[in-house]
Design a protein around this motif. Structure first.
Motif, PDB file in Angstrom:
ATOM      1  N   ASP A 104       0.818  -1.221   0.000  1.00 56.54           N
ATOM      2  CA  ASP A 104       0.000   0.000   0.000  1.00 56.54           C
ATOM      3  C   ASP A 104       0.853   1.273   0.000  1.00 56.54           C
ATOM      4  OD1 ASP A 104      -2.272  -1.489  -0.054  1.00 56.54           O
ATOM      5  OD2 ASP A 104      -2.894  -1.077   2.009  1.00 56.54           O
ATOM      6  N   GLY A 105       2.175   1.107  -0.041  1.00 53.88           N
ATOM      7  CA  GLY A 105       3.060   2.266  -0.102  1.00 53.88           C
ATOM      8  C   GLY A 105       3.364   2.900   1.234  1.00 53.88           C
ATOM      9  N   CYS A 106       3.201   2.151   2.320  1.00 58.56           N
ATOM     10  CA  CYS A 106       3.430   2.678   3.668  1.00 58.56           C
ATOM     11  C   CYS A 106       4.807   2.280   4.204  1.00 58.56           C
ATOM     12  CB  CYS A 106       2.374   2.149   4.641  1.00 58.56           C
ATOM     13  SG  CYS A 106       0.699   2.718   4.312  1.00 58.56           S
ATOM     14  N   GLY A 107       5.433   3.192   4.906  1.00 61.79           N
ATOM     15  CA  GLY A 107       6.607   2.844   5.666  1.00 61.79           C
ATOM     16  C   GLY A 107       6.225   1.984   6.859  1.00 61.79           C
ATOM     17  N   VAL A 108       7.074   1.055   7.236  1.00 60.24           N
ATOM     18  CA  VAL A 108       6.809   0.154   8.362  1.00 60.24           C
ATOM     19  C   VAL A 108       8.055   0.072   9.229  1.00 60.24           C
ATOM     20  CG1 VAL A 108       6.225  -2.201   9.063  1.00 60.24           C
ATOM     21  CG2 VAL A 108       5.170  -1.225   7.021  1.00 60.24           C
ATOM     22  N   PHE A 109       7.849   0.178  10.538  1.00 54.44           N
ATOM     23  CA  PHE A 109       8.947   0.100  11.511  1.00 54.44           C
ATOM     24  C   PHE A 109       8.523  -0.849  12.615  1.00 54.44           C
ATOM     25  CE2 PHE A 109      11.324   2.288  15.131  1.00 54.44           C
ATOM     26  CZ  PHE A 109      12.576   1.831  14.751  1.00 54.44           C
ATOM     27  N   LEU A 110       9.216  -1.970  12.745  1.00 52.02           N
ATOM     28  CA  LEU A 110       8.916  -2.979  13.758  1.00 52.02           C
ATOM     29  C   LEU A 110       9.857  -2.796  14.948  1.00 52.02           C
ATOM     30  CD1 LEU A 110       8.329  -6.280  11.785  1.00 52.02           C
ATOM     31  CD2 LEU A 110       6.750  -5.221  13.391  1.00 52.02           C
ATOM     32  N   GLU A 111       9.275  -2.718  16.137  1.00 50.80           N
ATOM     33  CA  GLU A 111      10.046  -2.443  17.347  1.00 50.80           C
ATOM     34  C   GLU A 111      10.061  -3.666  18.261  1.00 50.80           C
ATOM     35  OE1 GLU A 111       9.101   1.296  19.238  1.00 50.80           O
ATOM     36  OE2 GLU A 111       8.139   2.008  17.398  1.00 50.80           O
ATOM     37  N   GLY A 112      11.246  -4.178  18.525  1.00 54.08           N
ATOM     38  CA  GLY A 112      11.391  -5.342  19.382  1.00 54.08           C
ATOM     39  C   GLY A 112      12.129  -5.024  20.662  1.00 54.08           C
TER      40      GLY A 112
ATOM     41  N   HIS B  43       2.337   7.279   8.968  1.00 53.22           N
ATOM     42  CA  HIS B  43       1.301   7.776   8.064  1.00 53.22           C
ATOM     43  C   HIS B  43      -0.047   7.788   8.790  1.00 53.22           C
ATOM     44  CE1 HIS B  43       4.155   6.927   4.806  1.00 53.22           C
ATOM     45  NE2 HIS B  43       4.264   5.695   5.293  1.00 53.22           N
ATOM     46  N   THR B  44      -0.984   8.521   8.217  1.00 50.42           N
ATOM     47  CA  THR B  44      -2.382   8.382   8.602  1.00 50.42           C
ATOM     48  C   THR B  44      -2.961   7.244   7.776  1.00 50.42           C
ATOM     49  OG1 THR B  44      -2.583  10.739   9.079  1.00 50.42           O
ATOM     50  CG2 THR B  44      -4.623   9.515   8.736  1.00 50.42           C
ATOM     51  N   LEU B  45      -3.426   6.206   8.435  1.00 52.62           N
ATOM     52  CA  LEU B  45      -3.903   5.030   7.720  1.00 52.62           C
ATOM     53  C   LEU B  45      -5.346   5.205   7.255  1.00 52.62           C
ATOM     54  CD1 LEU B  45      -2.397   2.171   9.911  1.00 52.62           C
ATOM     55  CD2 LEU B  45      -1.593   2.985   7.688  1.00 52.62           C
ATOM     56  N   SER B  46      -5.724   4.427   6.265  1.00 53.99           N
ATOM     57  CA  SER B  46      -7.092   4.465   5.744  1.00 53.99           C
ATOM     58  C   SER B  46      -8.065   3.974   6.809  1.00 53.99           C
ATOM     59  CB  SER B  46      -7.204   3.578   4.509  1.00 53.99           C
ATOM     60  OG  SER B  46      -7.041   2.209   4.872  1.00 53.99           O
ATOM     61  N   ALA B  47      -9.328   4.309   6.634  1.00 52.93           N
ATOM     62  CA  ALA B  47     -10.359   3.854   7.572  1.00 52.93           C
ATOM     63  C   ALA B  47     -10.408   2.330   7.634  1.00 52.93           C
ATOM     64  CB  ALA B  47     -11.718   4.422   7.156  1.00 52.93           C
ATOM     65  N   GLN B  48     -10.179   1.678   6.493  1.00 50.46           N
ATOM     66  CA  GLN B  48     -10.185   0.214   6.458  1.00 50.46           C
ATOM     67  C   GLN B  48      -9.053  -0.359   7.312  1.00 50.46           C
ATOM     68  OE1 GLN B  48     -10.210  -1.435   2.511  1.00 50.46           O
ATOM     69  NE2 GLN B  48      -9.800  -3.530   3.217  1.00 50.46           N
ATOM     70  N   TRP B  49      -7.853   0.188   7.173  1.00 50.87           N
ATOM     71  CA  TRP B  49      -6.739  -0.261   7.993  1.00 50.87           C
ATOM     72  C   TRP B  49      -6.999   0.026   9.472  1.00 50.87           C
ATOM     73  CZ3 TRP B  49      -3.206  -3.678   7.705  1.00 50.87           C
ATOM     74  CH2 TRP B  49      -2.562  -3.994   6.508  1.00 50.87           C
TER      75      TRP B  49
ATOM     76  N   HIS C 171      -2.556   8.553  15.501  1.00 46.13           N
ATOM     77  CA  HIS C 171      -2.190   9.912  15.864  1.00 46.13           C
ATOM     78  C   HIS C 171      -2.375  10.817  14.643  1.00 46.13           C
ATOM     79  CE1 HIS C 171      -0.299   8.514  19.663  1.00 46.13           C
ATOM     80  NE2 HIS C 171      -0.037   7.439  18.943  1.00 46.13           N
ATOM     81  N   ARG C 172      -2.069  12.076  14.808  1.00 46.12           N
ATOM     82  CA  ARG C 172      -2.305  13.029  13.716  1.00 46.12           C
ATOM     83  C   ARG C 172      -1.487  12.688  12.475  1.00 46.12           C
ATOM     84  NH1 ARG C 172      -0.116  17.893  12.146  1.00 46.12           N
ATOM     85  NH2 ARG C 172       1.391  17.819  13.857  1.00 46.12           N
ATOM     86  N   THR C 173      -0.230  12.284  12.652  1.00 44.50           N
ATOM     87  CA  THR C 173       0.643  12.034  11.502  1.00 44.50           C
ATOM     88  C   THR C 173       1.222  10.621  11.461  1.00 44.50           C
ATOM     89  OG1 THR C 173       2.569  12.902  12.705  1.00 44.50           O
ATOM     90  CG2 THR C 173       1.306  14.465  11.355  1.00 44.50           C
ATOM     91  N   TYR C 174       0.895   9.787  12.407  1.00 46.44           N
ATOM     92  CA  TYR C 174       1.432   8.428  12.414  1.00 46.44           C
ATOM     93  C   TYR C 174       0.485   7.499  13.158  1.00 46.44           C
ATOM     94  CZ  TYR C 174       2.948   9.253  17.267  1.00 46.44           C
ATOM     95  OH  TYR C 174       2.988   9.530  18.620  1.00 46.44           O
ATOM     96  N   ALA C 175       0.703   6.193  12.991  1.00 46.30           N
ATOM     97  CA  ALA C 175      -0.097   5.175  13.670  1.00 46.30           C
ATOM     98  C   ALA C 175       0.833   4.181  14.347  1.00 46.30           C
ATOM     99  CB  ALA C 175      -1.004   4.457  12.668  1.00 46.30           C
ATOM    100  N   GLU C 176       0.312   3.488  15.361  1.00 40.74           N
ATOM    101  CA  GLU C 176       1.091   2.470  16.056  1.00 40.74           C
ATOM    102  C   GLU C 176       0.141   1.457  16.668  1.00 40.74           C
ATOM    103  OE1 GLU C 176       3.346   4.343  19.192  1.00 40.74           O
ATOM    104  OE2 GLU C 176       1.623   5.478  19.909  1.00 40.74           O
ATOM    105  N   PHE C 177       0.611   0.233  16.784  1.00 39.24           N
ATOM    106  CA  PHE C 177      -0.209  -0.774  17.457  1.00 39.24           C
ATOM    107  C   PHE C 177       0.670  -1.785  18.170  1.00 39.24           C
ATOM    108  CE2 PHE C 177       0.396  -2.655  13.248  1.00 39.24           C
ATOM    109  CZ  PHE C 177       0.604  -4.005  13.510  1.00 39.24           C
ATOM    110  N   ALA C 178       0.074  -2.402  19.197  1.00 34.96           N
ATOM    111  CA  ALA C 178       0.757  -3.402  20.018  1.00 34.96           C
ATOM    112  C   ALA C 178      -0.237  -4.502  20.378  1.00 34.96           C
ATOM    113  CB  ALA C 178       1.339  -2.758  21.274  1.00 34.96           C
ATOM    114  N   LYS C 179       0.219  -5.453  21.160  1.00 31.02           N
ATOM    115  CA  LYS C 179      -0.622  -6.588  21.517  1.00 31.02           C
ATOM    116  C   LYS C 179      -1.812  -6.142  22.356  1.00 31.02           C
ATOM    117  CE  LYS C 179      -0.339 -11.286  23.384  1.00 31.02           C
ATOM    118  NZ  LYS C 179       0.587 -12.330  23.898  1.00 31.02           N
ATOM    119  N   LYS C 180      -2.992  -6.586  21.983  1.00 29.46           N
ATOM    120  CA  LYS C 180      -4.197  -6.226  22.730  1.00 29.46           C
ATOM    121  C   LYS C 180      -4.142  -6.849  24.122  1.00 29.46           C
ATOM    122  CE  LYS C 180      -8.050  -5.266  20.778  1.00 29.46           C
ATOM    123  NZ  LYS C 180      -9.352  -5.280  20.023  1.00 29.46           N
TER     124      LYS C 180
END
Length: 256
Positions: free
Chosen positions: A94-102, A141-147, A160-169
């Motif tokens: 989808d053309g998004c940058g991805v950063f995985l944090e361990g 990025h600001t992700l689509s409503a579907q994402w 967030h306003r200019t980026y998104a993040e997620f972790a384990k529920k």
């Protein structure tokens, strides 16, 4: 004894450094016998040594997924790598940058401009880092409503306003705090939290005393016990000296 939890970015740490007054204030409250913790959305591997070298007793990292206290690991949670590999591929397409944090490694796709080990796709991620754990994914990025709907359903997700993040529920900054309080045998009344952003809301609501930085977003300010000065002006230090006056070695001075 109080446990004090501090967000990093926009709270303790600004413009690439810990505000000097904040570092001095942390040493002061620890000398009084209180415990100081970072409580950050950053994963453990994404916290620079210059931050970890502050006067601290531990860290809550990865939005509550990793908890360290007195040199002991109290919690270590991660998202299954196969799930992350699938999302990694679809976001890349989808053309998004991805950063995985361990906990011990940072990984990015070619579209993310920053630090971390670069991998081309999910298959390479699985092959090279199959033995690693990842607490969180960051998307600049600001992700689509579907994402947003998909990720909100399965994970702890913040847009967030200019980026998104997620972790384990099931984990957030507040559950990380509770892990620390249980370890020390403290209750929520003996818990102080300071922050500035929407991913701090859980910890601020949970704390017995909550402090917003003067330049925090309005959603944070309106739920906090009081508002300090701007982060760059030493908002953490001002709050700590308000709560723990130098002459008082027992309990906060609740002058708010």
């Amino acid at each position: 004894m109080y446990a004090i939890f501090l967000d990093i970015d926009g709270t303790l740490y600004c413009d690439g450094a810990i505000v000097p007054a904040n570092r001095t204030a942390l040493a002061h409250v620890r000398a009084l016998g209180h415990k100081v913790f970072l409580n950050t959305a950053r994963s453990l591997a994404d916290i620079p040594e210059k931050i970890l070298s502050a006067p601290l007793d531990g860290v809550v990292a990865g939005i509550g997924c990793t908890v360290l206290a007195d040199g002991q690991k109290l919690r270590s949670e991660s998202i299954p790598l196969a799930e992350l590999a699938d999302i990694f591929d679809r976001l890349t397409q989808d053309g998004c940058g991805v950063f995985l944090e361990g906990e011990s490694v940072l990984v990015r796709n070619p579209l993310f401009e920053g630090h971390g080990e670069q991998v081309q796709n999910g298959a390479e991620l699985m092959e090279r880092f199959g033995d690693k754990t990842f607490a969180k994914m960051f998307i600049p990025h600001t992700l689509s409503a579907q994402w947003q709907a998909e990720l909100s359903d399965k994970y702890l997700f913040y847009q967030h306003r200019t980026y998104a993040e997620f972790a384990k529920k099931g984990h957030n900054k507040a559950t990380g705090m509770q892990c620390v309080l249980d370890y020390y045998g403290l209750d929520r009344a003996h818990c102080i939290a300071m922050g500035d952003s929407i991913n701090d809301l859980d910890m601020l609501r949970y704390a017995g005393i909550s402090v917003a930085m003067g330049d925090a977003c309005e959603d944070v300010k309106k739920i906090c016990t009081f508002v300090s000065c701007d982060a760059r002006d030493g908002g953490v230090a001002q709050a700590l000296y308000k709560l723990f006056a130098p002459r008082d070695e027992c309990a906060p001075k609740k002058t708010y």
